[in-house]
Scaffold this active site. Structure first.
Site, short mmCIF file in Angstrom:
data_model
loop_
_atom_site.label_atom_id
_atom_site.label_comp_id
_atom_site.label_asym_id
_atom_site.label_seq_id
_atom_site.Cartn_x
_atom_site.Cartn_y
_atom_site.Cartn_z
N HIS A 90 0.85 -1.19 0.00
CA HIS A 90 0.00 0.00 0.00
C HIS A 90 0.88 1.24 0.00
O HIS A 90 1.94 1.23 0.63
CB HIS A 90 -0.90 0.00 1.25
CG HIS A 90 -2.04 0.95 1.12
ND1 HIS A 90 -1.95 2.28 1.42
CD2 HIS A 90 -3.30 0.73 0.68
CE1 HIS A 90 -3.11 2.85 1.18
NE2 HIS A 90 -3.95 1.95 0.73
N ASP A 121 -7.83 -5.58 0.19
CA ASP A 121 -8.32 -6.41 -0.91
C ASP A 121 -7.83 -7.85 -0.88
O ASP A 121 -8.25 -8.66 -1.69
CB ASP A 121 -7.89 -5.79 -2.25
CG ASP A 121 -8.75 -4.60 -2.59
OD1 ASP A 121 -9.91 -4.60 -2.16
OD2 ASP A 121 -8.27 -3.68 -3.27
N1 ACO Z 1 4.03 -7.64 -4.84
C1 ACO Z 1 5.36 -7.66 -5.07
N2 ACO Z 1 6.16 -6.58 -4.97
C2 ACO Z 1 5.58 -5.42 -4.63
C3 ACO Z 1 4.21 -5.32 -4.35
C4 ACO Z 1 3.42 -6.48 -4.47
N3 ACO Z 1 2.11 -6.46 -4.24
N4 ACO Z 1 3.91 -4.05 -4.03
C5 ACO Z 1 5.06 -3.37 -4.08
N5 ACO Z 1 6.08 -4.21 -4.43
C6 ACO Z 1 7.51 -3.86 -4.56
C7 ACO Z 1 7.77 -3.10 -5.84
O1 ACO Z 1 8.06 -3.99 -6.89
C8 ACO Z 1 8.94 -2.24 -5.44
O2 ACO Z 1 10.08 -3.09 -5.40
P1 ACO Z 1 11.53 -2.53 -5.86
O3 ACO Z 1 11.90 -1.51 -4.83
O4 ACO Z 1 12.38 -3.75 -5.87
O5 ACO Z 1 11.31 -1.95 -7.23
C9 ACO Z 1 8.62 -1.86 -3.98
O6 ACO Z 1 7.80 -2.94 -3.49
C10 ACO Z 1 7.88 -0.54 -3.85
O7 ACO Z 1 6.65 -0.65 -4.59
P2 ACO Z 1 5.97 0.51 -5.42
O8 ACO Z 1 5.23 -0.13 -6.55
O9 ACO Z 1 6.98 1.56 -5.74
O10 ACO Z 1 4.98 1.07 -4.34
P3 ACO Z 1 3.75 2.04 -4.60
O11 ACO Z 1 3.49 2.78 -3.35
O12 ACO Z 1 3.98 2.85 -5.85
O13 ACO Z 1 2.55 1.04 -4.94
C11 ACO Z 1 0.72 -0.44 -4.70
C12 ACO Z 1 1.55 0.68 -4.05
C13 ACO Z 1 0.26 0.02 -6.09
C14 ACO Z 1 -0.51 -0.70 -3.86
C15 ACO Z 1 1.60 -1.72 -4.81
O14 ACO Z 1 1.98 -2.15 -3.52
C16 ACO Z 1 0.91 -2.85 -5.57
O15 ACO Z 1 1.01 -2.91 -6.79
N6 ACO Z 1 0.17 -3.76 -4.85
C17 ACO Z 1 -0.57 -4.82 -5.51
C18 ACO Z 1 -1.91 -4.28 -5.99
C19 ACO Z 1 -2.87 -4.02 -4.85
O16 ACO Z 1 -3.08 -4.85 -3.98
N7 ACO Z 1 -3.52 -2.84 -4.90
C20 ACO Z 1 -4.53 -2.47 -3.92
C21 ACO Z 1 -4.04 -1.33 -3.07
S1 ACO Z 1 -5.21 -0.99 -1.82
C22 ACO Z 1 -6.45 -0.21 -2.64
O17 ACO Z 1 -6.30 0.46 -3.61
C23 ACO Z 1 -7.78 -0.41 -2.08
#
Ligand code: ACO
Length: 430
Positions: free
Chosen positions: A307, A364
């Site tokens: 998140h 979620d």
């Molecule tokens: N699975 C694997 N790796 C992940 C995940 C995940 N779910 N989420 C983040 N990471 C990793 C990224 O790859 C990144 O790794 P790196 O540093 O090696 O490149 C690091 O963690 C940081 O992640 P970002 O994508 O930069 O974080 P951001 O804050 O931009 O994204 C998000 C947040 C979009 C929610 C992300 O965690 C994600 O894609 N989660 C999966 C989708 C999800 O569950 N969304 C629902 C969110 S809650 C809602 O909207 C109700």
């Protein structure tokens, strides 16, 4: 963290004092309203990781401590004591309603749950396998054409639009559920309770009454409350951005529904269930899947994890997991998938990749399993999220309309394209 008392920006040796916007709790902000004028510089902050676009007094999140509050009330107290319409009233009007106020809202919403025949034809015109989020977004936008008396920015118009959005969105989402399962649309009955009437419209047999399971009623009410607002998330910021141009509330909410549909936002509940199914289909190795996620194998992302704001745990996720235990035991839902989800969570929570990046289950991760146990097909999960988020979108739109500092949303850019070219007619291009 000690309160910042002085902030300065030095550009080419010239120091400027920056104003500080004070919050009541949480992060204060650096005020830079004249930065461009004063320095010729803009700020660059992709994904708005550090940027506040407004003041708001609706919802507070402390992502490090896993705290979520609606109008100052902790989500755990809301989840334990409130119901969806009361939560909607609180978010939109800022105070818990009296019994009379809540009854008045409930009666008014109940009276408006019927939808215009034109909307039914409109819903029926979409392909039966159309994704319900696309249909929902279209239907909400179309409400402005059917109820023009509610279009405008006066308090009376916004109050009417609030009631219509809460009422009609429940009916439209229920109709989408009926259509998805091949059922005929049935008429709303005024006077019912919100969640009961929604379930009746969604699940009632063509003849006879629906016997609503109290565990399911309570769980659905809870899920709606847990989704009701989450401050400046992607869809709410979209609602604000569209509304900032003074577009009507239906256009703004419709755009918010589009933003919510993405798999990185509300679409994650659907994506998480598909992920569980894919793991099962490929032999059920949770360990292999986690390894693929860590190695960033194409398409392997742990949906329902991570998140932007929560960096310890998502308090909504904790509430959902508790209720999933009860509901799945009661309904005999998909326990095999639930067990797999719990194993996946356990492995991820003890793995360095996820620990280092502060990735925890979000709201979620378990909701899809619950919706599925209640009888909703997978594409209906995100429309249910949208139904829950409706009060938040309305509250933010209305807060913005009363904010004297509201300006049309119009970010700047850092241009990196060609600078100076001369047009060549098509016949002369090499
Ligand atoms: N699975 C694997 N790796 C992940 C995940 C995940 N779910 N989420 C983040 N990471 C990793 C990224 O790859 C990144 O790794 P790196 O540093 O090696 O490149 C690091 O963690 C940081 O992640 P970002 O994508 O930069 O974080 P951001 O804050 O931009 O994204 C998000 C947040 C979009 C929610 C992300 O965690 C994600 O894609 N989660 C999966 C989708 C999800 O569950 N969304 C629902 C969110 S809650 C809602 O909207 C109700």
């Amino acid at each position: 963290m000690a309160q910042v008392v002085d902030a300065r920006l030095i550009v080419d040796g010239n120091s400027r004092e920056l104003g500080i916007e004070r919050s009541t709790i949480g992060n204060d902000g650096l005020a830079i309203p004249t930065l461009l004028n004063d320095t010729g510089l803009v700020t660059m902050d992709p994904g708005f990781m550090n940027t506040a676009a407004c003041e708001s007094s609706i919802t507070y999140i402390d992502g490090d401590a896993g705290i979520l509050k609606y109008r100052g009330y902790p989500i755990e107290q809301i989840a334990g004591g409130s119901n969806f319409l009361e939560t909607a009233y609180l978010l939109i009007h800022g105070e818990l309603p009296t019994e009379d106020q809540l009854n008045a809202l409930s009666n008014r919403v109940g009276r408006h749950m019927h939808v215009h025949e034109g909307i039914k034809s409109f819903l029926n015109a979409f392909p039966r396998d159309a994704h319900p989020m696309a249909v929902l977004s279209g239907a909400i936008s179309a409400l402005s054409t059917f109820y023009p008396e509610s279009v405008g920015r006066s308090e009376e118009q916004l109050e009417l639009a609030t009631v219509l959005l809460l009422a009609k969105s429940a009916t439209v989402v229920a109709y989408l559920q009926r259509r998805a399962t091949g059922g005929e649309l049935i008429e709303p009955r005024p006077g019912g309770k919100y969640v009961d009437e929604f379930m009746r419209l969604a699940f009632s047999p063509a003849s006879g009454e629906l016997d609503i399971d109290p565990t399911v009623r309570k769980a659905l009410d809870l899920l709606l409350m847990l989704h009701a607002d989450h401050e400046q998330n992607c869809s709410t910021s979209t609602v604000r951005m569209v509304g900032s141009s003074q577009a009507n509330i239906y256009a703004a909410v419709s755009a918010g529904i589009g933003a919510l549909s993405g798999p990185l936002h509300g679409g994650a509940n659907e994506a998480a269930l598909k992920m569980f199914d894919n793991i099962k289909a490929s032999g059920g190795s949770v360990e292999q899947f986690v390894s693929d996620v860590k190695n960033k194998v194409e398409g392997a992302r742990l949906m329902g994890f991570g998140h932007r704001v929560y960096k310890s745990y998502d308090p909504r996720g904790a509430e959902v997991k508790k209720v999933a235990d009860t509901v799945l035991a009661d309904l005999g839902g998909n326990n095999e998938t639930f067990d797999m989800a719990k194993r996946l969570e356990e492995i991820a929570l003890s793995d360095e990749y996820f620990i280092e990046r502060k990735l925890y289950p979000n709201v979620d991760f378990y909701t899809g399993l619950l919706y599925s146990a209640m009888g909703f097909p997978t594409p209906m999960f995100t429309p249910l999220f949208a139904l829950g988020r409706m009060p938040g979108w309305i509250a933010h739109y209305r807060e913005m309309m009363n904010d004297p500092r509201n300006k049309i949303g119009r970010p700047r850019q850092i241009y990196t394209g060609e600078t100076d070219r001369t047009y060549v007619p098509i016949g002369e291009r090499g």
